[in-house]
Design a protein around this motif. Sequence first.
Motif, PDB file in Angstrom:
ATOM      1  N   ASN A   1       0.842  -1.186   0.000  1.00  0.00           N
ATOM      2  CA  ASN A   1       0.000   0.000   0.000  1.00  0.00           C
ATOM      3  C   ASN A   1       0.879   1.239   0.000  1.00  0.00           C
ATOM      4  OD1 ASN A   1      -1.905   1.930   0.339  1.00  0.00           O
ATOM      5  ND2 ASN A   1      -2.531   1.296   2.402  1.00  0.00           N
ATOM      6  N   PRO A   2       0.819   2.055  -1.080  1.00  0.00           N
ATOM      7  CA  PRO A   2       1.705   3.210  -1.147  1.00  0.00           C
ATOM      8  C   PRO A   2       1.295   4.346  -0.211  1.00  0.00           C
ATOM      9  CG  PRO A   2       0.288   3.131  -3.071  1.00  0.00           C
ATOM     10  CD  PRO A   2      -0.015   1.914  -2.275  1.00  0.00           C
TER      11      PRO A   2
ATOM     12  N   ASP B   1      -3.207   4.246   8.193  1.00  0.00           N
ATOM     13  CA  ASP B   1      -2.668   3.333   9.204  1.00  0.00           C
ATOM     14  C   ASP B   1      -2.023   4.096  10.334  1.00  0.00           C
ATOM     15  OD1 ASP B   1      -3.396   1.032   8.095  1.00  0.00           O
ATOM     16  OD2 ASP B   1      -1.376   0.295   7.619  1.00  0.00           O
TER      17      ASP B   1
ATOM     18  N   LEU C   1      -4.522   5.942  12.489  1.00  0.00           N
ATOM     19  CA  LEU C   1      -5.240   5.026  13.370  1.00  0.00           C
ATOM     20  C   LEU C   1      -4.364   4.649  14.565  1.00  0.00           C
ATOM     21  CD1 LEU C   1      -8.031   3.732  13.257  1.00  0.00           C
ATOM     22  CD2 LEU C   1      -6.957   1.664  12.376  1.00  0.00           C
TER      23      LEU C   1
ATOM     24  N   ARG D   1      -5.151   5.329  18.460  1.00  0.00           N
ATOM     25  CA  ARG D   1      -5.210   4.277  19.482  1.00  0.00           C
ATOM     26  C   ARG D   1      -4.332   4.632  20.669  1.00  0.00           C
ATOM     27  NH1 ARG D   1      -5.507  -0.449  15.663  1.00  0.00           N
ATOM     28  NH2 ARG D   1      -7.753  -0.483  15.255  1.00  0.00           N
TER      29      ARG D   1
ATOM     30  N   ARG E   1     -10.101   5.757  39.653  1.00  0.00           N
ATOM     31  CA  ARG E   1     -10.904   4.560  39.404  1.00  0.00           C
ATOM     32  C   ARG E   1     -10.504   3.951  38.078  1.00  0.00           C
ATOM     33  NH1 ARG E   1     -15.778   5.661  42.495  1.00  0.00           N
ATOM     34  NH2 ARG E   1     -16.554   3.739  41.647  1.00  0.00           N
TER      35      ARG E   1
ATOM     36  N   VAL F   1     -12.716   1.777  36.660  1.00  0.00           N
ATOM     37  CA  VAL F   1     -14.004   1.661  35.969  1.00  0.00           C
ATOM     38  C   VAL F   1     -14.641   3.049  35.969  1.00  0.00           C
ATOM     39  CG1 VAL F   1     -16.256   0.545  35.931  1.00  0.00           C
ATOM     40  CG2 VAL F   1     -14.258  -0.707  36.714  1.00  0.00           C
ATOM     41  N   VAL F   2     -14.443   3.789  34.870  1.00  0.00           N
ATOM     42  CA  VAL F   2     -14.963   5.151  34.806  1.00  0.00           C
ATOM     43  C   VAL F   2     -16.359   5.134  34.181  1.00  0.00           C
ATOM     44  CG1 VAL F   2     -14.522   7.477  33.969  1.00  0.00           C
ATOM     45  CG2 VAL F   2     -12.615   6.019  34.603  1.00  0.00           C
ATOM     46  N   GLN F   3     -16.533   4.272  33.177  1.00  0.00           N
ATOM     47  CA  GLN F   3     -17.845   4.084  32.557  1.00  0.00           C
ATOM     48  C   GLN F   3     -18.295   2.651  32.833  1.00  0.00           C
ATOM     49  OE1 GLN F   3     -19.703   6.186  30.910  1.00  0.00           O
ATOM     50  NE2 GLN F   3     -18.299   7.905  30.656  1.00  0.00           N
ATOM     51  N   LEU F   4     -19.612   2.426  32.760  1.00  0.00           N
ATOM     52  CA  LEU F   4     -20.133   1.078  33.005  1.00  0.00           C
ATOM     53  C   LEU F   4     -19.454   0.053  32.105  1.00  0.00           C
ATOM     54  CD1 LEU F   4     -23.979   1.662  33.271  1.00  0.00           C
ATOM     55  CD2 LEU F   4     -22.238   1.766  35.050  1.00  0.00           C
ATOM     56  N   ALA F   5     -19.207   0.444  30.838  1.00  0.00           N
ATOM     57  CA  ALA F   5     -18.681  -0.514  29.864  1.00  0.00           C
ATOM     58  C   ALA F   5     -17.240  -0.917  30.165  1.00  0.00           C
ATOM     59  CB  ALA F   5     -18.770   0.071  28.457  1.00  0.00           C
TER      60      ALA F   5
ATOM     61  N   PRO G   1     -18.518  -4.100  33.149  1.00  0.00           N
ATOM     62  CA  PRO G   1     -19.927  -4.143  33.558  1.00  0.00           C
ATOM     63  C   PRO G   1     -20.148  -4.937  34.845  1.00  0.00           C
ATOM     64  CG  PRO G   1     -19.705  -4.645  31.223  1.00  0.00           C
ATOM     65  CD  PRO G   1     -18.315  -4.588  31.778  1.00  0.00           C
TER      66      PRO G   1
END
Lengths: 298, 457
Positions: free
Chosen positions: A6-7, A12, A15, A19, A35, A37-41, A44
Motif C-alpha cells: 500500500n503506497p 494506518d 489510526l 489508538r 478509578r 471503571v470510569v464508565q459502566l462498559a 460491567p
Amino acid sequence: MSLRINPNPAPDLLLAIARNRQEQNAALQQLSTGRKVVQLADNPAAAAQVVLSHIDSAQDDQYLQNISALTAQLGSIDSILSSVVQALTQAISLGVQGANGTLSDADRQSIAQHMTGIRDQVLALANQTYQGSHVFGGTATSAAPFVLDATQPGGVRYDGNANTNTVAISQGRTIAVNLPGSELFTNPAGNVLAALNEMITALQSNSGLQAANTSLNTAFSQLNTRRVFYGNTLSQLESTQTFLHTDKVRLAQQENALVGADLAASITSLQQATTATEAILSATGQVLSTLNLLNFLK
Amino acid sequence: MGGLSGSLGIALGALAANRGAIAITSNNIANVNNPAYSRQRINLSENPPVQVGPVLFGTGVTLEQATSIRDNLLERRLDQENQSASHLDAFLGALNQVQALFNEAAGSGLQAPLTAFFNSFSQLSVNPTSAASRQAVITAGQNLASAFRYSASSLRALQSSTDIGVEQSVRQINQIAQQVAALNVQISGLESVGQDPGAFLDQRTQLLRQLSGLIEISEADAGNGSLTVTTSGGAALVVAFHAFALTTAINPDTTYHDVYSQDTNLTADLRGGALGGQIEARDREIPSILQKLDTLAYAVATAVNTQSQSGFDANGNAGLDFFVPLASSSAAASSLAVSISDPGLVAASSDGAVGSNGNAQALAALKDQAIVAGESPANYYSALIFSIGNSVSQAQAEKAAVELVQQQLQNQRGAISGVSLDEEAVNLIRFQSAYAAAANVVSVVNELLATTLAMIR
C-alpha cells in the motif's frame, strides 16, 4: 513481480496515533479519578457489583444511625428505671421502718405520706416520655399509660398495650427495643405500683405491713430482673455497631478492589502510551516526509 | 510502408502514445491523495504489421484506453465492513448517553434514591412518632419518584433525538440513490461505446461506500455497467437508471418514524448501517431498558402500596396508598408519584397505636424481598446496570474488531488501487525518454528525407 504494498500509509499511521492517544486518555482518566471503571462498559460486572456494595454501605450507615438513636433512647429509659430502683430501695427501707411495732400512729402516718410521695414519683417515672412519646406504654405512646384508679385491683390502671417494637440493626437482624410498662410496673409476678399502694394502705391502717413488705420486695426484684433487658439490648447495640464499622471497611476495600485504579499500573500504562505515541509521531513525520523518486527528477 | 515516410508515421504515433501515457501518469499523480481514486494502468499496443514483399514491417504503437485497477470483491468487502462500523457507531452514539445516565461510578442513577427511600422507613422505625422522620419518608419517596421520572424522560429524549437521525439517514439514502442512478446512466453509456468509465466507476464506488455506511445493501450487476442496489432485505433502492426513494411515516404506537419502501414497512428488518444502528438503539435497546425501569418502578410502588395498606397511619386509620397506584408496569417509571403529602398519613404502625413501628419495619424490609421479577430491587437494578454496561462493552469490542478488518482491507485496496509516486516517477522517466527518442527519430528521418531530396537537385 514482487508484492505491491500500500503506497499510502497515512490512514494506518493516523489510526495508530488515535489508538495510542486513547490509551493515554484512559490512563490519565484513571489517574485523575482514582478509578479503573470510569464508565459502566469499562467493566460491567464490577460496575454492577459496586451498585450492590454501595447499597450495602448506605444500609450500614442507616443501621449505625438507628443504633446511635436507639442507644440514646434506651440509655435514657435505663436511667429512668434506675431512678425507679432508687425510689423502691427507699420505699423498702421505709416499709421496714413502718413495720417496727414501737412506732406511734403519727410516725406511721408520716411514713405513709412519705410512701405516697414515692408512689407518685414512681408513677411519674412510669409515665415518662422520650421525645414526646411515653416510653412504657407498649406501642400506645401518645397518652400516659398508668393512671391511679381505686376501682382497679392494686389501685392502678394500665392504659398502654402489651405490644413491642423491633428495629433492624444490621442486615437480617432485628431486636426488640421496648418492654411494655405492664411487664415492668404492673406485672402479676411482682406489681410495683400495686405493692406501693398496698404498703400505703398497710401503713395507714397499721395492718398487713409484713405482707406489704413482702410484696414490695417481690416487685422490686421483678423490676430488677426485667430491667436487665435494656442493659442487654444496649450491649447488643454496641457490639453490632463494632461489627457494622468493620463491615463498612470491608465494603470499602471490596469497592476499591473492584473499581479502584492501581496507581502504579496506571502510571506505567500512561508512560507506555506516551512513549508509544512519541514513537509513532516521529515515525509518521519521517514516513510522510520521505522523499520519493519524483524529488530526484531533474 | 518500410519507407522513410512510414518511419515518420511510426515516430509520430510514438510521440502521441507517449504524450498520452504522460497525461495518464500525470492524472495518477494528481489523484495521489484521493482515497476513492483507482490508479489507471497505461495500455500500449503494437500496431498491426504490413508486409512489403517478403518482409513484415511493424507499424508502431497505439495508446489504448487506460484501465482502472480495482478489485470489485474487495470493494464489496469494504462496503460490508463499512456498514458494520457505521451501525456500531450509531448504536454506540446512543448507548454511550444511556451509559452516562446510569453511571453509578459518578453518582448518577437510581441506586442512591432507591436506598435512601428504604432507609427512610428504617429511620422512621426507630422513632415512629417523629414528624421529621415521617416527613423524611415522603421526601425520600418524592426523590425516588422524580429520579425514576428523570431517567425515563431522558431515555425518551434520547429515543426522539435518535428518531431525528433516522429521518436524516433516510433523506441521505434517497439522495445517494439518485446520484447512483445518474451514474448508472453515464457508465452504461460509456461502456456501450467501448470507453472506460473509470472516473465514474470511482465516483459510484465512493457513493456506494457512503450508502453502505447508512444502510445494509446488496449490489447486483444489471448489465452494461449499471448496478442494481437493494436493501439486504430486497427492497429496491436503484434499479438501472431509476432510484426508488424510501419514505418515513410516524408509527402511532411508538410515535417514532417507520421506514417504508413503496408500501412495505422495512423498519424491523433494517439491521446494518447507521440507519440500522439508530433503529436498534431506538426500537430495541432503549425500550428494553425503559421496560426494565418500568418493571422496577411498578414493583416497588405496588409492594410499598400493599404494605402501606396493611398498616395504620399516625391517627390509627388504615394505611393509604403511598404512591399513586399504577394500573400496569407500562410507563410506570415516567408516571411514578407519591400520593400522600401529610406526614401523619405514612402507615408506620402495625397495630393501630401511634407508637408502633411494625409497618415501617416491614416497609424497610421490602428492600430485601423478591418483589421485582423474583429479585430484590437492589439485585434487579444491579442486573440492569450490568446489562447496559455489557451492551456497550460488546459493541465497543465489535467496533474494535471491525476497525482492524477495515484497516486490513484498506491496506489491500491500497496495494491494488493506490497510486505509488515511485511507480509514477519511473513511468514518467520511461515515457519522457521514449518521447525524446521518438522526437529524435523524427529529426533523423527528416535529415534522411533532406538527403534523399538533395539527390535530385
